[in-house]
Write a protein that holds these residues in place. Structure first.
Motif, PDB file in Angstrom:
ATOM      1  N   HIS A  49       0.850  -1.200   0.000  1.00 17.58           N
ATOM      2  CA  HIS A  49       0.000   0.000   0.000  1.00 17.58           C
ATOM      3  C   HIS A  49       0.878   1.241   0.000  1.00 17.58           C
ATOM      4  O   HIS A  49       2.107   1.137   0.066  1.00 17.58           O
ATOM      5  N   HIS A  51       1.459   3.865   2.005  1.00 13.32           N
ATOM      6  CA  HIS A  51       2.070   4.548   3.149  1.00 13.32           C
ATOM      7  C   HIS A  51       3.598   4.463   3.082  1.00 13.32           C
ATOM      8  O   HIS A  51       4.163   3.468   2.624  1.00 13.32           O
ATOM      9  N   ASP A  53       5.996   3.927   5.025  1.00  6.94           N
ATOM     10  CA  ASP A  53       6.765   2.835   5.640  1.00  6.94           C
ATOM     11  C   ASP A  53       6.613   1.516   4.869  1.00  6.94           C
ATOM     12  O   ASP A  53       7.113   0.481   5.305  1.00  6.94           O
ATOM     13  N   HIS A  54       5.930   1.566   3.705  1.00  9.51           N
ATOM     14  CA  HIS A  54       5.772   0.375   2.834  1.00  9.51           C
ATOM     15  C   HIS A  54       6.215   0.694   1.406  1.00  9.51           C
ATOM     16  O   HIS A  54       6.940  -0.066   0.791  1.00  9.51           O
ATOM     17  N   HIS A 110      -7.269  -1.875   5.924  1.00 10.72           N
ATOM     18  CA  HIS A 110      -6.371  -0.783   6.317  1.00 10.72           C
ATOM     19  C   HIS A 110      -6.756   0.436   5.479  1.00 10.72           C
ATOM     20  O   HIS A 110      -7.901   0.521   5.008  1.00 10.72           O
ATOM     21  N   ASP A 144      -0.257  -4.152   6.033  1.00 10.95           N
ATOM     22  CA  ASP A 144      -0.836  -3.569   7.256  1.00 10.95           C
ATOM     23  C   ASP A 144      -2.301  -3.962   7.272  1.00 10.95           C
ATOM     24  O   ASP A 144      -3.023  -3.701   6.301  1.00 10.95           O
TER      25      ASP A 144
END
Ligand code: NI
Ligand code: MN
Length: 229
Positions: A49, A51, A53-54, A110, A144
């Motif tokens: 996804h 975000h 941190d991904h 998420h 997530d």
């Protein structure tokens, strides 16, 4: 197949034929990851996804590795194609075969936006990935997610992964208790927790999670440790 945790939700999977896949390549800003972006040379990057941190360092990795193929949802693939990156967009339930590995996008509960951009553009639905290697070994990366019943009825009963990588950090995802229920529903042979201890806000005790998981063997690799399956 070799699996190496790069901290947070970043994993490197290497097939017996040497194909190198990185899922959620959060390297540079990942406090748990000792690598530099220039240290990684994947053939394939999969993004669960949008975000930060991904999505991580996918753009820089693509610049360093011109033959890279990125697999993401349709919306993220369009964004990456506009950056000149060889991205293939798929959607929930669909699969693509790269060499001898089938990569299938499945659900996650998420949200998803390109949160590194100031106007937070829509980045499609968040997903998870099921990797089926040529010896039929199946690795599920949950992305997530919160707990949802199709972990049992679709991921567990239809796809039957051997290894499940599950977030346990709370705040943005399942906590250890919910993740232990996810493990019971997915019912893999091995469970590996992720998305914890990379930041103070997602501090969790891996050993405590291990005690909660009854039917699968919980593995707690150290960051950068390679496991072979
Ligand atoms: Ni997220
Ligand atoms: Mn996250």
């Amino acid at each position: 197949m070799k699996l190496r945790w790069l901290g947070h939700s970043a994993f490197e999977l290497q097939s017996d034929n040497g194909l190198n896949i990185i899922v959620d390549p959060f390297i540079q800003a990942n406090p748990a990851c000792p690598l530099k972006v220039s240290d990684v040379h994947p053939d394939v990057v999969c993004i669960t996804h949008g975000h930060a941190d991904h999505f991580g360092d996918v753009i820089e990795i693509a610049k360093n590795n011109p033959n890279l193929v990125v697999i993401a949802n349709y919306e993220i693939s369009i964004h990456l194609q506009k950056e000149g990156i060889n991205a293939i967009g798929i959607n929930c339930g669909a699969s693509i075969k790269i060499e001898d590995i089938e990569i299938r996008m499945l659900d996650a509960k998420h949200s998803s936006s390109l949160d590194f951009k100031i106007d937070l553009p829509y980045a499609g639905n968040p997903g998870s990935f099921l990797f089926t290697f040529d010896n039929n070994l199946k690795v599920f990366h949950a992305g997530d997610t919160g707990l949802f019943s199709d972990m049992k009825f679709v991921i567990g009963e239809v796809y039957k992964p051997d290894i499940a990588l599950l977030p346990i950090g709370n705040i943005f995802t399942m906590d250890p208790h919910e993740a232990s229920i996810a493990a019971e529903w997915i019912n893999p042979k091995f469970v590996i927790p992720m998305h914890y201890n990379s930041f103070p806000s997602i501090a969790q005790d891996g050993e405590q999670f291990k005690k909660l998981v009854k039917n699968s063997e919980t593995l707690l690799p150290k960051v950068m440790e390679t496991l072979e399956f």
